[in-house]
Design a protein around this motif. Sequence first.
Motif, mmCIF file in Angstrom:
data_model
loop_
_atom_site.group_PDB
_atom_site.id
_atom_site.type_symbol
_atom_site.label_atom_id
_atom_site.label_comp_id
_atom_site.label_asym_id
_atom_site.label_seq_id
_atom_site.Cartn_x
_atom_site.Cartn_y
_atom_site.Cartn_z
ATOM 1 N N ALA A 151 -67.564 -84.012 -9.733
ATOM 2 C CA ALA A 151 -67.540 -85.652 -9.893
ATOM 3 C C ALA A 151 -67.441 -85.938 -8.320
ATOM 4 O O ALA A 151 -67.880 -86.917 -8.014
ATOM 5 C CB ALA A 151 -66.334 -85.974 -10.670
ATOM 6 N N ARG A 152 -66.454 -85.087 -7.543
ATOM 7 C CA ARG A 152 -66.351 -85.512 -6.312
ATOM 8 C C ARG A 152 -67.354 -85.228 -5.382
ATOM 9 O O ARG A 152 -68.109 -86.060 -4.514
ATOM 10 C CB ARG A 152 -65.130 -84.689 -5.798
ATOM 11 N N GLU A 153 -68.316 -84.369 -5.867
ATOM 12 C CA GLU A 153 -69.645 -84.040 -5.017
ATOM 13 C C GLU A 153 -70.771 -84.996 -5.441
ATOM 14 O O GLU A 153 -71.486 -85.601 -4.514
ATOM 15 C CB GLU A 153 -70.130 -82.542 -5.337
ATOM 16 N N LEU A 154 -70.717 -85.529 -6.428
ATOM 17 C CA LEU A 154 -71.485 -86.616 -7.028
ATOM 18 C C LEU A 154 -71.255 -87.723 -6.356
ATOM 19 O O LEU A 154 -72.087 -88.765 -5.675
ATOM 20 C CB LEU A 154 -71.371 -86.660 -8.358
ATOM 21 N N LEU A 155 -69.990 -88.367 -6.045
ATOM 22 C CA LEU A 155 -69.339 -89.221 -5.394
ATOM 23 C C LEU A 155 -70.043 -89.100 -3.863
ATOM 24 O O LEU A 155 -70.226 -90.276 -3.403
ATOM 25 C CB LEU A 155 -67.921 -89.445 -5.438
ATOM 26 N N GLU A 156 -69.668 -88.069 -3.453
ATOM 27 C CA GLU A 156 -70.159 -87.856 -1.948
ATOM 28 C C GLU A 156 -71.868 -88.142 -1.812
ATOM 29 O O GLU A 156 -72.192 -88.777 -0.881
ATOM 30 C CB GLU A 156 -69.803 -86.313 -1.297
ATOM 31 N N TYR A 157 -72.655 -87.610 -2.515
ATOM 32 C CA TYR A 157 -73.920 -87.976 -2.758
ATOM 33 C C TYR A 157 -74.156 -89.359 -3.010
ATOM 34 O O TYR A 157 -75.056 -90.029 -2.266
ATOM 35 C CB TYR A 157 -74.331 -87.191 -3.782
ATOM 36 N N MET A 158 -73.505 -90.025 -3.751
ATOM 37 C CA MET A 158 -73.636 -91.441 -3.898
ATOM 38 C C MET A 158 -73.217 -92.318 -2.693
ATOM 39 O O MET A 158 -74.135 -93.263 -2.309
ATOM 40 C CB MET A 158 -72.864 -92.148 -5.029
ATOM 41 N N ARG A 159 -72.291 -91.491 -1.873
ATOM 42 C CA ARG A 159 -71.789 -92.363 -0.440
ATOM 43 C C ARG A 159 -73.082 -92.014 0.490
ATOM 44 O O ARG A 159 -73.503 -92.882 1.251
ATOM 45 C CB ARG A 159 -70.545 -91.745 -0.251
ATOM 46 N N GLU A 160 -73.651 -91.084 0.241
ATOM 47 C CA GLU A 160 -74.877 -90.871 1.165
ATOM 48 C C GLU A 160 -76.205 -91.688 0.946
ATOM 49 O O GLU A 160 -76.431 -92.381 1.691
ATOM 50 C CB GLU A 160 -75.093 -89.347 1.184
ATOM 51 N N ILE A 161 -76.251 -91.993 -0.087
ATOM 52 C CA ILE A 161 -77.237 -92.990 -0.886
ATOM 53 C C ILE A 161 -76.952 -94.304 -0.085
ATOM 54 O O ILE A 161 -77.919 -94.824 0.436
ATOM 55 C CB ILE A 161 -77.380 -93.066 -2.279
ATOM 56 N N ASP A 162 -75.694 -94.590 -0.081
ATOM 57 C CA ASP A 162 -75.295 -96.042 0.597
ATOM 58 C C ASP A 162 -75.054 -95.913 2.145
ATOM 59 O O ASP A 162 -74.565 -96.763 2.499
ATOM 60 C CB ASP A 162 -74.341 -96.322 -0.239
ATOM 61 N N GLY A 163 -75.384 -94.810 2.633
ATOM 62 C CA GLY A 163 -75.427 -94.849 4.085
ATOM 63 C C GLY A 163 -74.236 -94.020 4.942
ATOM 64 O O GLY A 163 -74.254 -94.232 6.101
#
Length: 165
Positions: A151-163
């Motif tokens: 879940a934390r890794e997915l969150l970090e990927y979502m953060r990357e998507i958002d810049g």
Amino acid sequence: MYTLKTMALSVLTLALFSCGGDKKTDSIPTATTTETTATTTEAPAASGTNEYDPKRGLGPHENVDVSKFDPAMAAAGKKIAEVKCTSCHKPTEEKLVGPGWKGVTQRQTPEWIMNFISNPDPMIDVDPELQKQLELCLVRMPNQGLADNEARELLEYMREIDGAK
């Protein structure tokens, strides 16, 4: 005609099983797979964690440190997303089955996102915004059985998507 029906049934079966993930029934592990300064601090289940907080959601994730971006964690999150999420979500604003991920980290707190993707059912049951989203999407997000580190890794990927960088 028989071949067409067989192919349609195969595609439908694949679509149904691709969203299911491998459900875990054990308690959620707290170890992370990547060394990072961005960690999740979790409190044991106590009174208050079962009450819905629109900023945090429902679940064990109370304080998620996102002060530093971790590209390795984001890369791991992207791999998880490709297996468990992209059949329903796009990394853009475009809706597929579920909403696109672009902008989600600006609309929701890290704790809310992690609690929701770790165990969506209790939050869908009580969150009015999620209930509105369910009316639009018509499909309830399945519990993918994610461990805390996933879940934390997915969150970090979502953060990357958002810049995040």
